[in-house]
Write an enzyme that holds these catalytic residues in place. Sequence first.
Site, PDB file in Angstrom:
ATOM      1  N   HIS A  82      43.639  32.886  48.551  1.00 45.46           N
ATOM      2  CA  HIS A  82      42.732  32.612  47.373  1.00 45.46           C
ATOM      3  C   HIS A  82      43.107  30.848  47.021  1.00 45.46           C
ATOM      4  CE1 HIS A  82      40.646  33.342  43.398  1.00 45.46           C
ATOM      5  NE2 HIS A  82      41.385  32.605  42.996  1.00 45.46           N
ATOM      6  N   CYS A 118      36.087  32.752  46.466  1.00 50.52           N
ATOM      7  CA  CYS A 118      36.639  31.519  46.004  1.00 50.52           C
ATOM      8  C   CYS A 118      36.578  30.401  47.194  1.00 50.52           C
ATOM      9  CB  CYS A 118      38.175  31.912  46.056  1.00 50.52           C
ATOM     10  SG  CYS A 118      39.003  32.551  47.360  1.00 50.52           S
ATOM     11  N   HIS A 152      37.732  28.551  40.235  1.00 49.68           N
ATOM     12  CA  HIS A 152      37.912  29.162  41.320  1.00 49.68           C
ATOM     13  C   HIS A 152      36.927  30.584  41.104  1.00 49.68           C
ATOM     14  CE1 HIS A 152      40.669  32.301  39.102  1.00 49.68           C
ATOM     15  NE2 HIS A 152      40.579  31.231  38.370  1.00 49.68           N
TER      16      HIS A 152
END
Length: 182
Positions: free
Chosen positions: A138, A85, A154
């Site tokens: 993340h 990510c 992502h």
Amino acid sequence: MGRVLLKSSILIFSIFLFASCGSSRSRVVTTKKEAGRTEKVTQVYDRTPSVESEDKTVNKVVRTAKKFEGTKYKYGGTDKKGMDCSGLIYVSFLEEGISLPRTSRAMSLEGKRLYLKEVNVGDLLFFETNKNRKVINHVGLVVEIDDDGIYFIHSSTSKGVIISSLSETYWYKNFVMARRVI
């Protein structure tokens, strides 16, 4: 002696006050109450850049990120062979000459923190997806905002580089903050 004690007390109180700021996890939820019901309301906010070149840069960053759609997940990866990510975000911004830290946690300290109602295309969304550790792990890049919600690109460990909606329960539950770095 009294003045020194007073100054010391003020200093200790100030340190305590500033140290506690930002330690709680806050979310901004837009709701609408009508006839005893509460429902989520998604609002569309137009991006009004102060400089036209910023808008072009944002579009280029988003275009670069979308070129990686479908790329498989690879921890530490930063190319078409695989990426994680933060690698996706790092490479997408770097293509436009914007250097960001390499990890999602470090990225979450960059730029200006935003309320969800302020989020625009090109902003970053940060998440805590590990229920055992309360740390940002993340990141996603906002690629679209419409009446149905906020969409971000992502790299998912299971599906690779994809576009998801912040309205999805999993992402909404794990959302921590949004930031603008451009």
